[in-house]
Scaffold this motif. Structure first.
Motif, PDB file in Angstrom:
ATOM      1  N   PHE A  36       0.847  -1.184   0.000  1.00  0.00           N
ATOM      2  CA  PHE A  36       0.000   0.000   0.000  1.00  0.00           C
ATOM      3  C   PHE A  36       0.884   1.236   0.000  1.00  0.00           C
ATOM      4  O   PHE A  36       2.079   1.170   0.301  1.00  0.00           O
ATOM      5  CB  PHE A  36      -0.972  -0.009   1.184  1.00  0.00           C
ATOM      6  CG  PHE A  36      -0.325  -0.091   2.538  1.00  0.00           C
ATOM      7  CD1 PHE A  36       0.031   1.062   3.234  1.00  0.00           C
ATOM      8  CD2 PHE A  36      -0.078  -1.315   3.128  1.00  0.00           C
ATOM      9  CE1 PHE A  36       0.619   0.988   4.470  1.00  0.00           C
ATOM     10  CE2 PHE A  36       0.505  -1.399   4.378  1.00  0.00           C
ATOM     11  CZ  PHE A  36       0.860  -0.249   5.052  1.00  0.00           C
ATOM     12  N   PRO A  84      -5.449   8.298   0.991  1.00  0.00           N
ATOM     13  CA  PRO A  84      -5.589   7.274   2.025  1.00  0.00           C
ATOM     14  C   PRO A  84      -6.665   6.242   1.695  1.00  0.00           C
ATOM     15  O   PRO A  84      -7.719   6.590   1.157  1.00  0.00           O
ATOM     16  CB  PRO A  84      -5.991   8.063   3.277  1.00  0.00           C
ATOM     17  CG  PRO A  84      -5.579   9.462   3.004  1.00  0.00           C
ATOM     18  CD  PRO A  84      -5.680   9.643   1.513  1.00  0.00           C
ATOM     19  N   ALA A  85      -6.390   5.001   2.045  1.00  0.00           N
ATOM     20  CA  ALA A  85      -7.382   3.936   1.894  1.00  0.00           C
ATOM     21  C   ALA A  85      -8.466   4.144   2.936  1.00  0.00           C
ATOM     22  O   ALA A  85      -8.176   4.282   4.119  1.00  0.00           O
ATOM     23  CB  ALA A  85      -6.725   2.572   2.072  1.00  0.00           C
ATOM     24  N   ILE A  87      -6.760  -1.795   5.626  1.00  0.00           N
ATOM     25  CA  ILE A  87      -5.697  -2.402   4.828  1.00  0.00           C
ATOM     26  C   ILE A  87      -4.908  -3.451   5.600  1.00  0.00           C
ATOM     27  O   ILE A  87      -4.302  -4.327   4.994  1.00  0.00           O
ATOM     28  CB  ILE A  87      -4.736  -1.349   4.242  1.00  0.00           C
ATOM     29  CG1 ILE A  87      -4.065  -0.548   5.348  1.00  0.00           C
ATOM     30  CG2 ILE A  87      -5.465  -0.445   3.259  1.00  0.00           C
ATOM     31  CD1 ILE A  87      -2.903   0.299   4.873  1.00  0.00           C
ATOM     32  N   ARG A 114      -5.683   4.952  12.256  1.00  0.00           N
ATOM     33  CA  ARG A 114      -5.058   5.327  10.990  1.00  0.00           C
ATOM     34  C   ARG A 114      -3.557   5.480  11.148  1.00  0.00           C
ATOM     35  O   ARG A 114      -3.072   5.867  12.207  1.00  0.00           O
ATOM     36  CB  ARG A 114      -5.654   6.631  10.469  1.00  0.00           C
ATOM     37  CG  ARG A 114      -7.110   6.495  10.064  1.00  0.00           C
ATOM     38  CD  ARG A 114      -7.691   7.809   9.560  1.00  0.00           C
ATOM     39  NE  ARG A 114      -9.101   7.669   9.268  1.00  0.00           N
ATOM     40  CZ  ARG A 114      -9.594   7.392   8.049  1.00  0.00           C
ATOM     41  NH1 ARG A 114      -8.786   7.256   7.021  1.00  0.00           N
ATOM     42  NH2 ARG A 114     -10.889   7.274   7.874  1.00  0.00           N
ATOM     43  N   ASN A 119      -4.240   5.909   6.145  1.00  0.00           N
ATOM     44  CA  ASN A 119      -4.754   4.575   5.820  1.00  0.00           C
ATOM     45  C   ASN A 119      -5.379   3.945   7.066  1.00  0.00           C
ATOM     46  O   ASN A 119      -4.884   4.112   8.178  1.00  0.00           O
ATOM     47  CB  ASN A 119      -3.620   3.672   5.337  1.00  0.00           C
ATOM     48  CG  ASN A 119      -3.026   4.147   4.039  1.00  0.00           C
ATOM     49  OD1 ASN A 119      -3.744   4.435   3.083  1.00  0.00           O
ATOM     50  ND2 ASN A 119      -1.714   4.243   3.988  1.00  0.00           N
TER      51      ASN A 119
END
Length: 121
Positions: free
Chosen positions: A11, A58-59, A63, A108, A113
């Motif tokens: 990622f 950002p995801a 993840i 996060r 993420n």
């Protein structure tokens, strides 16, 4: 075709130095770097790469999940290390979802993420 290939995940982040401090320092993972890419050496030989991306977004999905035997203790320790948990409408004051399924709390990384810690006996 890929049944014997040892695939791995990766990622992006916007700052490798900040990611190294977070994953290695705050989360206590073993890390290494080569060619500007951070590798997270996860238990079970499941290395994950973290690569820099200048236009990183950002995801908004989880993840990485970190299973723990005691979520209360894990959340308390992570908070003591400076990790801030997400406080969605459906979580308790610590950020733990207790509405069914495994007990889980989201947080996060410095790049935004989403990660989670979840209780698994």
């Amino acid at each position: 075709m890929f049944e014997n290939v040892q695939a791995f995940s990766g990622f992006s982040v916007d700052d490798i130095a900040a990611a190294t401090e977070f994953y290695g320092g705050k989360l206590g993972l073993r890390t290494s770097q080569a060619n500007g890419i951070l590798t997270l050496h996860l238990a079970g030989g499941r290395d994950t790469i973290v690569y820099p991306k200048p236009d990183h977004v950002p995801a908004e999905f989880t993840i990485l999940n970190f299973p723990v035997p005691d979520i209360e203790a894990a959340v308390d320790e992570l908070v003591a290390r400076g990790v801030e948990f997400e406080h969605y409408d459906w979580v308790d004051d610590k950020g733990i979802n207790r509405r069914g399924g495994p007990l889980i709390a989201w947080f996060r990384d410095p790049a935004g993420n989403v990660l989670a810690v979840l209780e698994q006996p």
